[in-house]
Scaffold this motif. Structure first.
Motif, PDB file in Angstrom:
ATOM      1  N   PRO A   1       0.804  -1.223   0.000  1.00 50.17           N
ATOM      2  CA  PRO A   1       0.000   0.000   0.000  1.00 50.17           C
ATOM      3  C   PRO A   1       0.835   1.270   0.000  1.00 50.17           C
ATOM      4  N   ASN A   2       2.072   1.223   0.500  1.00 50.97           N
ATOM      5  CA  ASN A   2       2.878   2.436   0.616  1.00 50.97           C
ATOM      6  C   ASN A   2       4.151   2.443  -0.221  1.00 50.97           C
ATOM      7  N   TYR A   3       4.617   1.271  -0.650  1.00 49.28           N
ATOM      8  CA  TYR A   3       5.938   1.197  -1.276  1.00 49.28           C
ATOM      9  C   TYR A   3       5.926   0.373  -2.557  1.00 49.28           C
ATOM     10  N   PHE A   4       6.887   0.683  -3.447  1.00 49.97           N
ATOM     11  CA  PHE A   4       7.361  -0.245  -4.459  1.00 49.97           C
ATOM     12  C   PHE A   4       8.661  -0.838  -3.924  1.00 49.97           C
ATOM     13  N   VAL A   5       8.847  -2.158  -4.110  1.00 54.07           N
ATOM     14  CA  VAL A   5      10.026  -2.832  -3.575  1.00 54.07           C
ATOM     15  C   VAL A   5      10.625  -3.717  -4.665  1.00 54.07           C
ATOM     16  N   VAL A   6      11.909  -3.511  -4.944  1.00 52.04           N
ATOM     17  CA  VAL A   6      12.631  -4.344  -5.900  1.00 52.04           C
ATOM     18  C   VAL A   6      13.553  -5.288  -5.139  1.00 52.04           C
TER      19      VAL A   6
ATOM     20  N   ALA B   1      19.852  -5.070  -7.183  1.00 49.74           N
ATOM     21  CA  ALA B   1      18.666  -4.371  -6.689  1.00 49.74           C
ATOM     22  C   ALA B   1      18.679  -2.917  -7.152  1.00 49.74           C
ATOM     23  N   SER B   2      19.843  -2.300  -7.159  1.00 53.66           N
ATOM     24  CA  SER B   2      19.955  -0.909  -7.596  1.00 53.66           C
ATOM     25  C   SER B   2      19.593  -0.763  -9.068  1.00 53.66           C
ATOM     26  N   LEU B   3      20.068  -1.689  -9.884  1.00 55.02           N
ATOM     27  CA  LEU B   3      19.762  -1.630 -11.317  1.00 55.02           C
ATOM     28  C   LEU B   3      18.266  -1.806 -11.565  1.00 55.02           C
ATOM     29  N   ASP B   4      17.624  -2.655 -10.760  1.00 55.14           N
ATOM     30  CA  ASP B   4      16.185  -2.839 -10.943  1.00 55.14           C
ATOM     31  C   ASP B   4      15.397  -1.642 -10.435  1.00 55.14           C
ATOM     32  N   MET B   5      15.877  -0.968  -9.387  1.00 57.45           N
ATOM     33  CA  MET B   5      15.230   0.271  -8.962  1.00 57.45           C
ATOM     34  C   MET B   5      15.384   1.332 -10.051  1.00 57.45           C
ATOM     35  N   LEU B   6      16.558   1.381 -10.690  1.00 57.28           N
ATOM     36  CA  LEU B   6      16.771   2.299 -11.802  1.00 57.28           C
ATOM     37  C   LEU B   6      15.788   2.004 -12.934  1.00 57.28           C
ATOM     38  N   GLU B   7      15.570   0.724 -13.206  1.00 54.24           N
ATOM     39  CA  GLU B   7      14.612   0.299 -14.234  1.00 54.24           C
ATOM     40  C   GLU B   7      13.195   0.737 -13.875  1.00 54.24           C
ATOM     41  N   LEU B   8      12.818   0.543 -12.617  1.00 51.19           N
ATOM     42  CA  LEU B   8      11.472   0.917 -12.177  1.00 51.19           C
ATOM     43  C   LEU B   8      11.233   2.410 -12.355  1.00 51.19           C
ATOM     44  N   LEU B   9      12.186   3.218 -11.919  1.00 47.79           N
ATOM     45  CA  LEU B   9      11.995   4.671 -11.915  1.00 47.79           C
ATOM     46  C   LEU B   9      12.125   5.281 -13.311  1.00 47.79           C
ATOM     47  N   SER B  10      12.947   4.683 -14.162  1.00 45.93           N
ATOM     48  CA  SER B  10      13.135   5.255 -15.492  1.00 45.93           C
ATOM     49  C   SER B  10      12.109   4.704 -16.482  1.00 45.93           C
TER      50      SER B  10
ATOM     51  N   VAL C   1      18.932  -8.618  -1.334  1.00 43.63           N
ATOM     52  CA  VAL C   1      18.828  -7.209  -0.977  1.00 43.63           C
ATOM     53  C   VAL C   1      17.517  -6.688  -1.547  1.00 43.63           C
ATOM     54  N   HIS C   2      16.803  -5.879  -0.784  1.00 38.36           N
ATOM     55  CA  HIS C   2      15.596  -5.242  -1.298  1.00 38.36           C
ATOM     56  C   HIS C   2      15.771  -3.731  -1.252  1.00 38.36           C
ATOM     57  N   GLY C   3      15.169  -3.060  -2.212  1.00 39.84           N
ATOM     58  CA  GLY C   3      15.160  -1.606  -2.239  1.00 39.84           C
ATOM     59  C   GLY C   3      13.730  -1.126  -2.322  1.00 39.84           C
ATOM     60  N   LYS C   4      13.364  -0.184  -1.460  1.00 36.33           N
ATOM     61  CA  LYS C   4      11.978   0.282  -1.449  1.00 36.33           C
ATOM     62  C   LYS C   4      11.937   1.795  -1.591  1.00 36.33           C
ATOM     63  N   ILE C   5      10.872   2.264  -2.250  1.00 31.36           N
ATOM     64  CA  ILE C   5      10.650   3.690  -2.401  1.00 31.36           C
ATOM     65  C   ILE C   5       9.174   3.973  -2.200  1.00 31.36           C
ATOM     66  N   LEU C   6       8.864   5.045  -1.506  1.00 31.40           N
ATOM     67  CA  LEU C   6       7.472   5.396  -1.242  1.00 31.40           C
ATOM     68  C   LEU C   6       6.725   5.625  -2.548  1.00 31.40           C
ATOM     69  N   ARG C   7       5.546   5.048  -2.647  1.00 31.43           N
ATOM     70  CA  ARG C   7       4.713   5.284  -3.819  1.00 31.43           C
ATOM     71  C   ARG C   7       4.351   6.756  -3.951  1.00 31.43           C
ATOM     72  N   SER C   8       4.196   7.431  -2.823  1.00 36.16           N
ATOM     73  CA  SER C   8       3.806   8.840  -2.867  1.00 36.16           C
ATOM     74  C   SER C   8       4.875   9.709  -3.518  1.00 36.16           C
ATOM     75  N   ILE C   9       6.122   9.245  -3.525  1.00 38.45           N
ATOM     76  CA  ILE C   9       7.198  10.004  -4.158  1.00 38.45           C
ATOM     77  C   ILE C   9       7.091   9.948  -5.670  1.00 38.45           C
TER      78      ILE C   9
END
Length: 362
Positions: free
Chosen positions: A285-290, A304-313, A345-353
């Motif tokens: 409900p609050n995060y995307f997590v790679v 994990a960092s490369l997949d977060m880069l993929e998610l955001l870009s 390793v997991h990386g999470k970022i708030l969906r609201s961001i």
């Protein structure tokens, strides 16, 4: 792409589900220790179907008088120890999703997870991170679950003689000394699946121990009710299975296990052909997590960092340079587990961001 969360599943969505299924755990519907592209389906569903499935802990034998019933005893009798390999987890499935093809994604909306019994087990195992430092012994701790307060209480503990090497071992605790200093300790209960995923595109059995792009033993406690997982389909039908149910676990899973306890799981599986992602992607409900995996924790972090880069870009429209900046100032990376050979390793970022405007429905 529009990533949907289970909270968006309205009553109308439920009424439009193609069908509801029940998948009980039995000798005929379980496979122990592996994923396989050639395993016969236990259930065939269509996109949108809802499944009520039983996920059984392979640690039920740590306290069989508290964590087993007759149906579980039949599974233990029906699947011999010699057929519990190459991994350790007792899996329910696989589920064949019609029209699913390699390159598609399975969106699995976890609607509810309820403990089957009022007890769970934690094993301080020989694969745990501090096995040598604690005298090279294995110790079982049984926790009592209070679902009214959503807490687990230390119930009793005992030292296991030898090494826990046979999946599903019945430890015969009535012959051991029971003691614990955890009686007054209260641990938050957060039921989740330690292991779930599709069949990898590989010959023969693939161990359930190591996580990977297919999912598997991710051991992220955030994969619980109210979350949605996206699994990259590897073979026709996906062949999705669940197992290794937990009721509590911290990041790291430092002793080798969580509080292992059987769960009744309700989930909806939706076939997605409108986007792709390189690894299992989690939406809460609050995060995307790679997730990133490797035997080397540094490489797992980079993955994990490369997949977060993929998610955001790719999926949120940022330039890679801007995404990289945002990752450093607005996302959190943590160690999921260090005890499954392939570390996580997991990386999470708030969906609201990143969800500040209308969703991208392309």
């Amino acid at each position: 792409m529009s990533l949907l969360n289970v909270n968006d599943l309205t009553q109308e969505d439920r009424s439009q589900a193609n069908a509801m299924h029940t998948l009980k755990a039995s000798v005929d519907t379980c496979h122990w220790g592996y994923f396989s592209a050639t395993e016969a389906p236990s259930l065939v569903v269509e996109s949108g179907d809802i499944i009520q499935a039983e996920a059984i802990t392979h640690h039920a034998g740590d306290a069989p008088e508290l964590m087993m019933d007759e149906s579980l005893k039949q599974i233990w009798k029906g699947i011999p120890a010699a057929d519990r390999n190459p991994g350790v987890h007792l899996m329910t499935g696989p589920i064949y999703v019609k029209d699913a093809q390699p390159g598609d994604m399975l969106e699995v909306r976890y609607l509810s997870m309820r403990p089957r019994f009022s007890y769970g087990s934690n094993l301080a195992a020989h694969w745990g991170h501090l096995y040598s430092e604690l005298g090279e012994k294995e110790r079982v701790t049984i926790y009592r679950l209070d679902m009214a307060s959503m807490q687990a209480h230390g119930h009793y503990a005992y030292d296991f003689s030898g090494k826990y090497e046979v999946p599903g071992t019945i430890t015969e605790c009535p012959e051991c000394k029971r003691e614990t200093t955890l009686n007054g300790v209260r641990v938050p209960v957060r039921p989740h699946l330690g292991t779930a995923g599709v069949a990898p595109d590989a010959s023969g059995r693939v161990s359930t121990i190591e996580p990977g792009k297919h999912g598997g033993n991710i051991d992220n406690w955030r994969i619980g009710a109210g979350s949605t997982m996206y699994y990259p389909v590897q073979v026709e039908g996906g062949l999705f299975s669940i197992g290794d149910p937990h009721v509590s676990q911290g990041d790291g899973e430092i002793s080798g296990t969580a509080i292992e306890a059987s769960l009744d799981v309700t989930m909806q599986i939706i076939l997605r052909k409108d986007f792709a992602f390189p690894s299992p992607l989690l939406e809460t409900p609050n995060y995307f997590v790679v997730h990133g995996f490797d035997e080397d924790l540094n490489i797992a972090m980079k993955n994990a960092s490369l997949d977060m880069l993929e998610l955001l870009s790719t999926h949120r429209g940022l330039s890679k340079d801007d995404a990289y900046s945002l990752m450093s100032v607005g996302s959190d990376f943590g160690v999921t587990q260090v005890v499954d050979t392939v570390q996580g390793v997991h990386g999470k970022i708030l969906r609201s961001i990143v969800d500040t405007g209308e969703p991208d429905n392309s």
